[in-house]
Scaffold this active site. Structure first.
Site: not given
Ligand code: PMP
Length: 410
Positions: A121, A198, A201, A224, A365
């Protein structure tokens, strides 16, 4: 076997109960919240609202203790030895920025390498671009197979003596695949590098143990995992957090201040400048308790697997649907990305919306991943499931998919 026709959890989510006409299939972007989490947020403001840390009166002490309790709860949840290693942030993005901006400069030198996967991401990618640029280091990419598997050969080829940091997502927000984090961490540590994970997910779907993973840092977002928006977590090994520079400076993160200098507060306060979202943190504790103790990862995984299995089995019979990533349902942790042949993903999502089906369309993203996969328009559709979904949601999605195809090919 799981009965996906009915769902004992859905009624506990006020938004889902109040809007039975929608099929919410965008939980990878943000989850829905159960009533107990919404109640906890309110309860904090109604019964214990005071600025934590600042007061010596009992209400403020209560707020402070509520936060300390959640810190310890999260440490227990992810297998961290010391609750002080749990830092509260705003979200995964901020947590990863702390690692890249406050820790990385203490180890990165010109000529070093940072290794990440191409499926990161942007939150676990841009901070490393910046850190490498500033240190004169090189950002090296690990590429999975086209179905999303990181092979041992790729790991051995990309992680070596020059590597100082390896950063990877545990579960991809586009492919839904779980990465071999323990193997990546082993390769990192064998080369004296640090492992950053990270977990945005993964925490919503699976039990996490930072020691088993071999992580040195681990980040996730409350929103999430059924909690409120605006609360994130960064776990890091104590000696690495101690070595890191402060990220934001100001109130709450200092021990003492003179006109020209300041002494930082110990970890974790060193990284928690300013007033925190205490109600959000309190509600995060309730959310994680609901997720892990009331529903439980076993039930979550059984239900999500059954739903993904059903959805993939139906989708793979549609000649006009291209699934992105693995064709095997058991490699998708709640996430199925796809395209409908010849139809722009934005059109797919808009037509589905007219049928009450909420999916996401765009680059998610993860532009380097979609570029590398050669996905047309650098965009795809993504439906993502949680344990509170049921067969009716998937059926609504499949009907909407059919409607999309007929709209353009009728
Ligand atoms: N890493 C991953 C794998 C994600 O799916 C996301 C959110 N889509 C993020 C980071 C970023 O999370 P946040 O928007 O809560 O900072």
């Amino acid at each position: 076997r799981v009965d996906i026709e009915t769902n004992p959890y859905k009624a506990q989510f006020p938004l889902l109960a109040g809007k039975p006409q929608i099929a919410f299939l965008d939980s990878a972007a943000t989850a829905q919240r159960p009533a107990c989490v919404l109640a906890a947020q309110k309860e904090f403001y109604e019964t214990m609202n005071a600025n934590p840390l600042r007061g010596l009166y009992s209400l403020s002490v209560e707020a402070t203790e509520a936060i300390a309790k959640v810190r310890a709860q999260i440490a227990g949840l992810i297998g961290a030895g010391d609750p002080r290693e749990v830092v509260f942030t705003r979200n995964t993005s901020e947590s990863l920025n702390i690692v890249a901006k406050a820790f990385a400069p203490t180890v990165l030198e010109a000529g070093d390498e940072v290794a990440i996967t191409v499926m990161e991401h942007h939150s676990n990618l841009i901070p490393w671009q910046q850190a490498c640029r500033e240190a004169g280091a090189t950002l090296v990419y690990l590429y999975p197979t086209k179905t999303g598997q990181l092979t041992d050969e790729e790991i051995a080829a990309k992680i070596g003596p020059k590597t100082k940091i390896v950063a990877a997502t545990q579960v991809s927000n586009v492919l839904g695949v779980e990465n071999p984090i323990a193997k990546l961490a082993q390769a990192a540590h064998a080369n004296g590098a640090y492992m950053v994970v990270d977990g945005a997910q993964s925490v919503p779907h699976m039990a996490v143990d930072v020691a088993q993973l071999g992580a040195d840092f681990f980040a996730f977002s409350s929103h999430k995992a059924l909690g409120p928006m605006g609360v994130g977590v960064l776990w890091g090994k104590m000696e690495l957090l101690e070595r890191s520079r402060p990220f934001l400076t100001g109130g709450e993160m200092i021990d003492s201040v003179t006109e020209q200098d300041a002494v930082w507060a110990p970890v974790p306060e060193k990284f928690e400048a300013g007033t925190q979202d205490a109600a959000g943190i309190y509600a995060t504790g309730v959310a994680l308790d609901y997720l892990v103790n009331q529903v439980g990862y076993e039930a979550i995984q059984a239900r999500e697997a059954a739903l993904v299995h059903y959805a993939m089995a139906q989708m793979s019979q549609l000649p006009y649907v291209d699934i992105i990533g693995s064709i095997y349902w058991d490699r998708h942790h709640g996430v199925i990305s796809f395209n409908v042949r010849g139809i722009h993903p934005h059109d797919v999502a808009s037509i589905m919306d007219m049928q009450g089906v909420c999916i996401r369309a765009g680059h998610h993203c993860a532009q380097p991943l979609l570029t590398w996969l050669g996905v047309e328009n650098l965009a795809c559709c993504r439906m993502s499931l949680a344990f509170y979904n049921d067969k009716h949601d998937v059926d609504a999605f499949l009907e909407a998919l059919d409607a999309v195809w007929r709209t353009f090919n009728g």
